[in-house]
Structures are given as structure tokens and as C-alpha cells.
Design a protein around this motif. Structure first.
Motif: not given
Length: 676
Positions: A264-283, A287-292
Motif C-alpha cells: 500500500i505504501k509503495k502504491a501510494y508513492y507511485k500514484e502520488a507522483r502521478k497526480c501531485h499538483p506540482d507535476k500536473c500544473p495544467d490539471d 489538487a483534489k485527486k492528491f487530497q483524496t
């Protein structure tokens, strides 16, 4: 197949060669029968395009009779290859002709001689029926299009079809019989080797239960990924994963419900990199996805909060909505008391279907609310949301899971070292059957499951151990007879339910008309200054009571239909599950025979104990019992929707209390009536 001619070759008979260059201005594709040989005239010279077939490939010969050099020196006319446009046109024509032919006649590879005879009879029958239909339809169609001339033209075509189609059907049938006879030796050898006939691929294969499990998991993950729009990145689900109340947080991180804390921890870090606001400035939703995602990880990373989430699901601030949410899987499990037999039969088809329909309806309503769609637009958007492919995959997953559960149940028998171990195995089966028999519908479940397991085991052992498979054929006949009886019961229950429902609806409608007439009379009395006979609320209450009463009267018939569906569903599911278990090529034939013996023992014990408890003569005529179970089922689903824990023992105790309360109320009412 057409090969290029050498430089010098004897000149063929001139009358046997038609000639002219095929132009590129071909008309639109003509009917199928004329596509094999297309004739047309351009100017004074005829043109012929000849299509020859060799297996699947074909070539086109364009012969130029005006090639003076070729005629003078005795050479064959030049052979040119078709253009890309011509090739595409011919491929389309060939594909359409093949599709029409295969749909009309049975041309698939037959399994053995019996399958060849069946296929041949089908082809001959279809050809005869199609010929007769053409003889009747062609003149009518011709008359509608061309009058008298069209009628006679259609009649000629119909007569030709009435002769050609039956002859073709007989020829195809004879060919299929020959193929079946030729395949019989292969079928006998493959069957002895433990191979199975694949109906889709039309070939003999070795079946592997674990491989089937893996394929189901991969297909399920692919469908989920396609729905979520994640391509192929969705993690593969585990067919034996832990059942939880809600799996949204697990799906959000792409892990199984069996995932460890490290996964679970490994999957969290993997998914967090995909939806982090700094990584997705155009989305804007990043922020909502990252918070969820963070909230999901916070719940699942804590052992206590994860256990509570697995049991109760997400906390819902709107308890009213939760109270109104009915889970069909829970409702039908309580109604039929199927929780103890779920390892053998899986989730009942009727419950799964109701759950799917309810989810589709909820998604349609959500689309109407959030997207401001009309009901028709939302229905069109979600049409086929749960496809037939998904339903088939669910059933396949259910059968694989049942086979795996059976494999686990019979392991003590396979590992038995002496007679005492075998007695212990049989004793444990009897103990389990007695526990199931103590629940509502338990005895009927035992009879249904027991007969299916017993007859499947007998059939496999009969074909393996008796001469000419006599025992297997006898078991198959017994199974066919029982299936026919169940089908007749299902038909009768369906007719009874439809008749009872129609009668109740007529009575309710008649009562509604009477109420409307009384309401209209009351309005007239008020206008004339008189008194109304009854108030609006009193009439509405009376009408509601009548409707509820009539609905209760239909419940036994509907439940009888549902139970007849369950019996057929369980029998078919166990048939396929046992086949998977007995034909598993991962183990030798001796082990498969042991599996069949163990399953037969389970079936015999289940059937005998169920029969002793009246399971063969099930009845759902007790309206009080049905109403008590329905009330408890609704209360259970509402309690679980609100996060409360309700065990199977709790539901059975609540049902008993509800029945006792109803019986006491009925006795008090009868005593009061007698005293009056």
C-alpha cells in the motif's frame, strides 16, 4: 492458385477463353451469387472477370483477347495482378459471401462423428427451409417491385433457389458427417488423454484451473481499466481477495484488498507522483485527486482504520441516503439464507443481476443530476454499461471460484493416509450439512447442491471406470431428467407469478376506480352543501392498505419463481465448476479421479441430510415467514449501509423473533375475535 505461364505454351481452345481488359469503372457490388462471376459488356467486346479460389486466397486473371502479339505467336495473354482497389473489393465480396454461407449452413469443425451427424442434419434442414422460404418470398417480392413480369421473374428465381439450396445443404451435410467421422479417432484419443473440446477454437486443448484463474483476473483488470480510462495500467485483481464493504480506496491506489502495508505504501508513492499538483500544473483537478489519495492512504495505512473501512466502508455524512440504499447481494443472502453455501455456489445469479441493474440505474440517475441530462439521454449514455461480456466474465469467475473452493474442501480426502482419515472427512461433511440444514432454505440448498455434486462425480467416474462409459451415460441421463423437471417447474412458477401479478394489478386498479368514483361523489356533495362520506386522507390510507395487501399476496408466487431460478442457476454453476475441477491437467488422472470421488461423497451426504429435513418438498407458501424474512432483510441492508455490523447468526435470530411476534399477534387477534 494461378501461376504465370512460360514464354511458350500450347494455345488453349479459343472457345474456352473469354477476353477483354477489365476497366476500373466497376459498378457497385452486385448480389452475392453474381459476385463469383461478373459479366458485363463494354462496347462491342465482352468482358469477363474470373475469380478463382484456392482455400482462402484467390487471384484475378485479366486476359486481353485484343493482344495481337499474343495471338500471333501462340502465347497466352498477359496475366496482370489486381489493383489495390480491386483486391479490397474482392476481399469484401468474399468475406460477405462466406459470412452468409456460414450463417445459413453449419460449417464449423465437428468434434466427432455424432457432432458431424448433428451438423449435417442442421445443414440439410436449413437448406430445405431456406429453399421453401425463397420459393414463397421471391414471387411476392418480385410482384411488389415489377408487377406481373416481376412475379414470374421472382418465381423463376424461387424455383431455382428451392432446388439449389436443399441440394447445397445436403452436400454440406454430407461433408460435415465425413469430417465428423474422420475426427472421431482424434476425439477418442484426446478424451482418453484428458483433453477438453474448446467450443470457441474448435480444437482439443488441455485445461488448467490455475491458468483459468489468472486469465479471469487479467480480463477483469482489463475491463476495469477500460472503464476507468487507465488503459492497461490497472492492477490485476485477485479472484480470492478479501471481501470488503467498499473497495474505492483500494482501487484508487491500484492494489488488492489483500495488499500488505508495504504494498500500500509503495502504491501510494507511485500514484502520488502521478497526480501531485506540482507535476500536473495544467490539471485543475490535480489538487483534489492528491487530497483524496492522501485520505485513502491515511485510512489504509492504519491497521484499525483499515479494518473499520473494510467492515463498514467509507463514513457517510448523509445517513438518510445510506438508509435508503439497499444492497441486493445482502438482501437476497438474508432472504434465502445462502451465506453458509456461498463457498459452493457463489453469489446467486438473481442477486448479481439485481445488483448490476441497481448500479446502472444509480449511475443513470447520477448522470441526470450532475450533467443535467434528460432521462433518455442518460439512458442512452449508459446503455450497455454492463455488457454481456462482463456478465459472462462474472459467471466464469464465479465458476472458477467454486472450483477452487471445492478443491480446498476435498484436500483432506486426497491427503488421507488411512481409513480413519476418510471417516474424519465424511464426518466433517455431515457436520457442515447439519449446520446448513438448520437455516431457512438450508435443506433445499442441500438437496440441490448435493444432487448436482453427486451426479457430476458419478458421470466423470462412470466414463473413466466403467466399460464403454455405461456408468457415465447413466449419470448423464439422470442429470438430464432432473434438469427437465426443473425447467418445467421454472415454467410453471413463471406462469403462476405472471397470473398472480396480473390478478393483483386488476384488483388494485378496480379499487382505484372505486376510490375515484367515491372521491368524485364527495366533491359533488360538498358543492351541494352536503357532507362528504370520507376524508381524502382516509381514502388514500385505505387505498394504500389495499395495494400493500395485494402486493403481499403476490410475494409467495414471486419468491417461488425466484427459487426455481436459483435451482437452475446452482445446478448449471456446479456443473461447470466440477468440470473445471475434474479436467484440470495440472494433476494426473489418478488425482482427478480422487477429486471426483471426494465430490461425490460430499454430494451424497448433502443430499441425504437435506432430504431427511424435507428439502425435496420445499414450499414458499408461508406468507408470514416470507414477510418476516423480507423485513429482516431490509433492516439488515439498511444497518450495514449505515456501517453497523450484522452477522449471519444475528439475522437468523431476528427472523425467528419476527416470526414469533407475528404468530403472537395473530393468536391475540384470533382470541379477541372469538371473545367478541
Amino acid at each position: 492458385h494461378v501461376s504465370h505461364a512460360p514464354a511458350h505454351h500450347p494455345e488453349p481452345d479459343p472457345e474456352s477463353r473469354s477476353s477483354e481488359t477489365k476497366t476500373h469503372n466497376d459498378p457497385a457490388p452486385t448480389p452475392m451469387l453474381t459476385r463469383l462471376l461478373r459479366l458485363r459488356s463494354i462496347g462491342p467486346q465482352p468482358t469477363v472477370t474470373i475469380i478463382r479460389f484456392h482455400q482462402v486466397k484467390h487471384s484475378v486473371i485479366r486476359m486481353n483477347s485484343t493482344d495481337k502479339a499474343g495471338q500471333d505467336d501462340g502465347k497466352l495473354p498477359a496475366i496482370s495482378t489486381p489493383t489495390e482497389e480491386e483486391q479490397q473489393l474482392m476481399d469484401e465480396d468474399l468475406a460477405e459471401a462466406s459470412e452468409v454461407f456460414n450463417s445459413l449452413f453449419s460449417t464449423r469443425r465437428p468434434k466427432d462423428g455424432w457432432a458431424g451427424i448433428s451438423s449435417g442434419l442442421k445443414s440439410a434442414t436449413k437448406g430445405t427451409v431456406a429453399g421453401m422460404a425463397s420459393l414463397i418470398a421471391q414471387p411476392i417480392a418480385g410482384a411488389q417491385e415489377g408487377g406481373v413480369k416481376g412475379f414470374f421473374g421472382g418465381l423463376a428465381t424461387g424455383v431455382a433457389s428451392a432446388v439449389a439450396l436443399p441440394v447445397t445443404g445436403i452436400c454440406v451435410g454430407a461433408y460435415q458427417v465425413g469430417r465428423g467421422v474422420a475426427n472421431s479417432v482424434e476425439a477418442v484419443n484426446a478424451s482418453k488423454a484428458g483433453m477438453q473440446w474448446d467450443q470457441e477454437k474448435r480444437e482439443w486443448i488441455f485445461y488448467y484451473l490455475n491458468k483459468d484463474k489468472t486469465e479471469v483476473e487479467e480480463l477483469e483488470a482489463a475491463i476495469k481499466a477500460a472503464k476507468d480510462g487507465t488503459g492497461g495500467d490497472a492492477s490485476k485483481t485477485d479472484i480470492n481477495e478479501k471481501k470488503v464493504k467498499d473497495r474505492e480506496f483500494y482501487d484508487l491506489m491500484g492494489v488488492s484488498t489483500n495488499a500488505s502495508a508495504g504494498e500500500i505504501k509503495k502504491a501510494y508513492y507511485k500514484e502520488a507522483r502521478k497526480c501531485h499538483p506540482d507535476k500536473c500544473p495544467d490539471d485543475p483537478e490535480a489538487a483534489k485527486k492528491f487530497q483524496t489519495l492522501g485520505h485513502a492512504y491515511q485510512i489504509l495505512s492504519n491497521e484499525q482504520s483499515r479494518a473499520n473501512y473494510d467492515k463498514n466502508g467509507k463514513p457517510d455524512s448523509n445517513s438518510a441516503d445510506a438508509a435508503n440504499e439497499i444492497d441486493p447481494l445482502v438482501f437476497f443472502a438474508v432472504m434465502f439464507g445462502s451465506h453458509l453455501v456461498e463457498p459452493y455456489v457463489g453469489e446467486l445469479w438473481i442477486a448479481t443481476t439485481a445488483d448490476t441493474m441497481m448500479k446502472d440505474a444509480m449511475e443513470q440517475q447520477q448522470a441526470m443530476d450532475t450533467e443535467n441530462m434528460t432521462e433518455e439521454e442518460a439512458a442512452a449514455l449508459l446503455a450497455g454499461k454492463t455488457t454481456s461480456e462482463e456478465m459472462l466474465l462474472k459467471q466464469r469467475k464465479r465458476e472458477v471460484r467454486c472450483a477452487l473452493n471445492l478443491r480446498e474442501k476435498i484436500m483432506p480426502y486426497l491427503e488421507a493416509k488411512d481409513e480413519d482419515d476418510l471417516i474424519t472427512f465424511k464426518t466433517s461433511v455431515q457436520s457442515e450439512a447439519a449446520k446448513i440444514a438448520a437455516t431457512s432454505f438450508g435443506a433445499t440448498f442441500l438437496v440441490t447442491i448435493g444432487f448436482a455434486l453427486q451426479v457430476e462425480g458419478e458421470e466423470f467416474l462412470g466414463f473413466q471406470n466403467t466399460a464403454l462409459g455405461v456408468g457415465g451415460h447413466a449419470a448423464r441421463w439422470k442429470k438430464t431428467r432432473k434438469s427437465t423437471q426443473n425447467n418445467f417447474k421454472l415454467m410453471g412458477a413463471g406462469i403462476n407469478a405472471a397470473t398472480t401479478g396480473r390478478k393483483a394489478m386488476k384488483e388494485v386498479e378496480s379499487a382505484q376506480r372505486a376510490m375515484e368514483e367515491r372521491r368524485a361523489q364527495d366533491n359533488v356533495n360538498r358543492e351541494l352543501g352536503g357532507d362528504a362520506t370520507e376524508g381524502e386522507s382516509a381514502m388514500d390510507e385505505e387505498q394504500a392498505k389495499l395495494a400493500a395487501q395485494k402486493l403481499e399476496e403476490t410475494i409467495p408466487a414471486l419468491l417461488e419463481l425466484a427459487w426455481a431460478i436459483n435451482i437452475r442457476d446452482i445446478s448449471r454453476t456446479l456443473k461447470h465448476a466440477c468440470k473445471k475441477l475434474f479436467t484440470d491437467a495440472e494433476v494426473p488422472m489418478a488425482t482427478r479421479i480422487q477429486r471426483a470421488e471426494a465430490v461425490r461423497i460430499i454430494g451424497e451426504e448433502f443430499y441425504n441430510i437435506g432430504k431427511a429435513n424435507g428439502g425435496e418438498k420445499y414450499s414458499v407458501k408461508d406468507a408470514a415467514d416470507i414477510k418476516a424474512r423480507a423485513e429482516v432483510a431490509v433492516m439488515t441492508t439498511m444497518a450495514k449501509a449505515q456501517g453497523q455490523e450484522v452477522s449471519e447468526d444475528d439475522t437468523e435470530e431476528m427472523i425467528k423473533q419476527a416470526k414469533n411476534m407475528r404468530a403472537d399477534a395473530a393468536n391475540e387477534g384470533g382470541a379477541e375475535t372469538r371473545s367478541n
